[in-house]
Design a protein around this motif. Structure first.
Motif, short mmCIF file in Angstrom:
data_model
loop_
_atom_site.label_atom_id
_atom_site.label_comp_id
_atom_site.label_asym_id
_atom_site.label_seq_id
_atom_site.Cartn_x
_atom_site.Cartn_y
_atom_site.Cartn_z
N GLN A 1 -4.98 -2.65 -0.91
CA GLN A 1 -5.91 -3.32 -1.84
C GLN A 1 -5.84 -2.65 -3.21
OE1 GLN A 1 -7.04 -5.94 -0.42
NE2 GLN A 1 -6.18 -5.09 1.49
N GLU A 2 -5.64 -1.34 -3.22
CA GLU A 2 -5.75 -0.55 -4.47
C GLU A 2 -4.44 -0.47 -5.25
OE1 GLU A 2 -8.57 2.82 -2.29
OE2 GLU A 2 -6.85 3.44 -3.55
N GLY B 1 0.80 -1.23 0.00
CA GLY B 1 0.00 0.00 0.00
C GLY B 1 0.83 1.26 0.00
N ASP C 1 -4.15 -0.16 4.88
CA ASP C 1 -4.75 -1.44 4.43
C ASP C 1 -5.61 -1.20 3.19
OD1 ASP C 1 -5.28 -2.54 7.88
OD2 ASP C 1 -3.50 -2.52 6.55
N ARG C 2 -6.35 -0.09 3.21
CA ARG C 2 -7.21 0.22 2.06
C ARG C 2 -6.34 0.40 0.81
NH1 ARG C 2 -10.04 5.55 2.31
NH2 ARG C 2 -9.65 5.39 4.55
#
Ligand code: LRH
Ligand code: MN
Length: 431
Positions: free
Chosen positions: A419-420, A74, A415-416
């Motif tokens: 994912q991206e 990330g 964490d978000r």
């Protein structure tokens, strides 16, 4: 007001709600303590709220050494993602509204677009950094022999052209400072003539200087060693100030705290550069041995305080304009870069706030009376004051978080992004 702030402002306010009573209590008691010392805490808070330091785009990702770099999931891998993360630091800490970019690491096709993109995130730009210490794919000639001081004219010309390109990019980004650090130097006695190297540098730097728009500054950054380990062309503040005086009024000196031998009195260098009107800016970080690029205030917070003590004195006794560019320059090898820059910005603002608390009348009186202990105690009384409530109150007043790292962790931002975002490369080196 910026449109697309990265975090939900309500989440920040909800977290603050649980900490506000304690903050009010701490702020109140500190206010009474400072009041007894004749200091108005709200006045200090107002100055703190007006203080800011730029973050380095290259600090938003994990850094490394020649041995290895350990990326984190990330982490940002391009300037767009780096701006997002810098916007998180600004939204929570409210002290880092500008990003200092580095080229060609942050190269894009549309710089006006990048400027708008940053503005929408609540960010602006600070000094542009040129890079003639690495070879880029497709580059005409190598910097292996140096750059602005190379014996090869075509190499110097390429380095001059790159710096002028950085000025043009900076104009589109709305900045007025160019930071020029070169790694030029030698690893062997005799490898280059120490005098001629500087003369070639001066000639090439003068061409960059000549390309500066009227309101721009060229910030000369000295460094004792690395990547060269026997001699460095711009190795210390002496070389830097002489070059800046030779080039002209728009040339100033930038002090990177990690670019000195251990135990050098950096606060005195700050006082000297200011005395001669050549104090241009800072790269804040900390170090124990070499150019360790550790988090500001993490190893020697007292030195950072003493540097700001000189800056307050300088601001009170200006020599021409007093407009030092405050920037962080760190390599985050073992932490989440966002947490390190939140913590570092707080340490820098704390050093500034503590320096504001120095009773300068008492200090001067003790100095003039050669009362050494009372002079030292005037500084120590300020340094040992816990200014945390002032910093937190200033942040809350600007929409930031009382506990920035807790708010960051609660946001789940990393964490978000894991994912991206695509995974960062693990190639060794600074970025
Ligand atoms: C050199 C330096 C310089 C930057 C680089 C990333 O050590 O401090 O300011 O260009 O780090
Ligand atoms: Mn630096």
């Amino acid at each position: 007001m910026a449109g697309d702030l990265p975090l939900a402002q309500d989440d920040i306010e909800r977290l603050n709600a649980g900490l506000t009573d304690a903050l009010d209590d701490d702020y109140g008691s500190l206010g009474r303590q400072l009041g007894r010392r004749g200091i108005d805490i709200d006045g200090v808070k107002a100055k703190v709220a007006g203080f800011s330091v730029a973050v380095p785009s290259w600090g938003a990702g994990r850094g490394g050494t020649r041995f290895a770099k350990f990326p984190i999931a990330g982490e940002p891998t391009n300037i767009h993602e780096k701006l997002e993360d810098c916007a998180v630091i600004q939204q929570l800490g409210r002290a880092t509204p500008r990003v200092s970019p580095h080229f060609p690491w942050d190269k894009v096709g549309d710089y006006r677009g990048l400027r708008e993109e940053a503005a929408a995130l609540g960010l602006g730009f600070d000094a542009v950094n040129s890079n003639t210490f690495q070879d880029q794919p497709g580059q005409a000639v190598s910097y292996a022999t140096g750059s602005l001081s190379s014996t090869r004219a075509e190499v110097r010309e390429q380095a001059v052209a790159h710096n002028i390109e950085c000025i043009e990019i900076g104009r589109q980004l709305g900045v007025t400072d160019l930071t020029v650090w070169i790694g030029d130097g030698t690893n062997f006695p005799g490898q280059q003539d120490l005098g001629r190297s500087l003369d070639r540098y001066l000639d090439a730097a003068a061409q960059v200087y000549a390309a500066l728009p009227g309101d721009w500054r060229m910030l000369i950054e000295h460094k004792m060693f690395e990547p060269a380990f026997y001699s460095t062309v711009i190795s210390d503040w002496g070389s830097s100030i002489l070059v800046a005086q030779e080039l002209g009024d728009k040339a100033k000196c930038l002090v990177d705290l990690g670019h000195h031998a251990p135990n050098v009195n950096i606060e005195q260098i700050v006082a000297r550069l200011h005395r001669f009107g050549k104090l241009g800016g800072f790269h804040f970080n900390d170090s124990k041995y070499g150019d360790d690029d550790l988090d500001s205030g993490s190893i020697n917070p007292h030195q950072l305080f003493l540097v700001f003590n000189e800056l307050i004195e300088a601001e009170m006794n200006p020599r021409g304009e007093f407009r030092p560019a405050y920037m962080i320059d760190q390599s985050h090898n073992v932490t989440d870069p966002i947490e390190s820059m939140l913590s570092s910005a707080e340490a820098i603002v704390a050093a500034y706030a503590k320096a504001l608390l120095v009773d300068r009348e008492a200090l001067l009186a003790a100095q003039e009376a050669n009362d050494t202990m009372m002079a030292f105690q005037a500084l120590r009384a300020a340094y040992r004051t816990d200014v945390t409530p002032i910093l937190a109150a200033a942040r809350v007043g600007a929409g930031g978080a009382i506990d920035t790292i807790a708010a960051y962790r609660a946001s789940g931002w990393r964490d978000r992004k894991a994912q991206e975002r695509k995974a960062a490369g693990a190639a060794a080196g600074i970025v």
